[in-house]
Design a protein around this motif. Sequence first.
Motif, short mmCIF file in Angstrom:
data_model
loop_
_atom_site.label_atom_id
_atom_site.label_comp_id
_atom_site.label_asym_id
_atom_site.label_seq_id
_atom_site.Cartn_x
_atom_site.Cartn_y
_atom_site.Cartn_z
N LEU A 133 53.09 40.40 33.32
CA LEU A 133 53.31 39.74 34.59
C LEU A 133 51.82 39.19 35.39
N ALA A 134 50.75 39.95 35.15
CA ALA A 134 49.38 39.51 35.78
C ALA A 134 49.08 37.90 35.04
N VAL A 135 49.41 37.75 33.84
CA VAL A 135 49.29 36.71 33.24
C VAL A 135 50.16 35.49 33.98
N ALA A 136 51.25 35.86 34.02
CA ALA A 136 52.10 34.78 34.54
C ALA A 136 51.98 34.57 35.70
N LEU A 137 51.55 35.47 36.79
CA LEU A 137 51.22 35.13 37.96
C LEU A 137 49.74 34.44 38.19
N ALA A 138 49.07 34.51 37.04
CA ALA A 138 47.54 33.78 37.06
C ALA A 138 47.94 32.44 36.89
N PHE A 139 48.84 31.92 36.25
CA PHE A 139 49.45 30.65 36.11
C PHE A 139 50.20 30.16 37.35
N GLY A 172 40.73 27.58 39.29
CA GLY A 172 40.02 28.35 38.41
C GLY A 172 39.30 29.51 38.82
N ALA A 173 38.95 29.75 40.10
CA ALA A 173 38.60 31.00 40.61
C ALA A 173 39.63 32.09 40.79
N LEU A 174 40.82 31.54 41.25
CA LEU A 174 42.03 32.33 41.78
C LEU A 174 42.63 33.17 40.15
N ALA A 175 42.67 32.14 39.17
CA ALA A 175 43.40 32.53 37.97
C ALA A 175 42.76 34.09 37.32
N PRO A 176 41.38 34.15 37.10
CA PRO A 176 40.91 35.51 36.66
C PRO A 176 40.86 36.62 37.63
N MET A 177 40.80 36.25 39.04
CA MET A 177 40.94 37.35 39.86
C MET A 177 42.39 37.98 40.06
N THR A 178 43.39 36.95 39.47
CA THR A 178 44.92 37.39 39.43
C THR A 178 44.90 38.54 38.23
N PHE A 179 44.87 37.84 37.13
CA PHE A 179 44.98 38.91 35.70
C PHE A 179 43.95 39.80 35.74
N MET A 180 42.59 39.74 36.44
CA MET A 180 41.88 40.96 36.33
C MET A 180 41.98 42.09 37.32
N GLY A 181 43.22 41.68 38.06
CA GLY A 181 43.63 42.96 39.20
C GLY A 181 42.68 42.71 40.42
N LYS A 182 41.63 41.73 40.63
CA LYS A 182 41.06 41.52 41.73
C LYS A 182 41.64 41.16 43.06
N LEU A 183 42.75 40.54 43.15
CA LEU A 183 43.50 40.10 44.04
C LEU A 183 44.52 41.35 44.65
N PHE A 184 45.32 41.86 43.87
CA PHE A 184 45.93 43.04 43.85
C PHE A 184 46.18 43.75 42.59
N PRO A 185 46.44 45.09 42.39
CA PRO A 185 46.52 45.63 41.14
C PRO A 185 47.70 45.24 40.46
N ILE A 186 47.84 44.87 39.18
CA ILE A 186 49.00 44.66 38.53
C ILE A 186 48.76 45.39 37.21
N GLU A 187 49.85 46.32 36.80
CA GLU A 187 49.50 47.26 35.65
C GLU A 187 50.14 46.49 34.44
N ASN A 188 51.10 45.67 34.60
CA ASN A 188 51.81 44.92 33.77
C ASN A 188 50.99 43.50 33.12
N THR A 189 50.53 43.72 32.13
CA THR A 189 49.65 42.42 31.75
C THR A 189 50.57 41.21 31.59
#
Length: 331
Positions: free
Chosen positions: A106-112, A87-104
Amino acid sequence: MTLLDTTLKQGSRISPLVLISRYGTFVAFVALILFNIAVTPHFLSWQTFNVNLTQVATIVIVATGMTLVISTGGIDLSVGSLMAISGALAPMTFMGKLFPIENTALAVALAFVIPVAVAALLGAFNGLLVTRFSIQPIVATLVLFIAGRGIAQVMTNGNLQVFKTPSFQFIAMGNLFGIPAQVVLMLIIAALAYALIRYTVLGTQILAVGGNERAARLTGIPVKRIKIFVYMISGALAGLAGLVVIARNSASDANVVGLGMELDAIAAVAVGGSLLSGGRANIVGTLIGALVIQLVRYTLLANGVPDAAALIVKAGLIILAVFIQQRADKV
């Protein structure tokens, strides 16, 4: 052929304890429904149906993995903490806190993918502690039970992560054919686990490991790999449940996500009729057991009983389920 069918065919009497062990959970489920229909206002409304199913979905998802672990003679106390990490990792992923992702998208897919994969790897770590280092499962999983939530809190600095991302939150807020998406997900996972146990060689091997580990090893069953596999599945399902929880709440709080979930999952497995000593996995029973626990809580709250009383009743249900199992096995 079930034990009941065999006994009836032989013309011998079957112990009431065996009947209760096999069918008591379903009877309790039906009794709770009938009681609420008679006593609880608006129980038959769609809103009540929706609330109870969505509340029980995450418990069933986690309890399904717990059923597999327990069927091998193990236990997994880390599931709540793994939910917090996921639950902590998912928002960090799609909000770009782990690494910058411009494609929304892709960011959501990686958040899963990323949180569930990390939770699965941590589950495999539990399995390695149990198999490679011969640590008792309750002790091995206690490591992440304690450290896992701390890891999640460090990752987020203990801060609440608030978000509004509809494409991610569909897993909890969306509907498929009028059914909440998380309920559909719950049913799919339970059906897959049921098929695994009932119809595959792997399922037979899982039960063999829990029934008699030494005999399973002598027959060539890869005991260590199977144990690591079930802990990995338990971790992955806990990670998935963590995503459902934060999506439903539109926020991730490492302090509370998954808190106490290990107890709810174990309770669902125990009440559902799976042997806590291993060797038998009742996936349908786990599903019904989770529903019974949820309905007990709902019934108490709807009739003015404090929520704290539900914890006492839940503890009583576990004790009663274990007692019946032990007595039924001696018959």
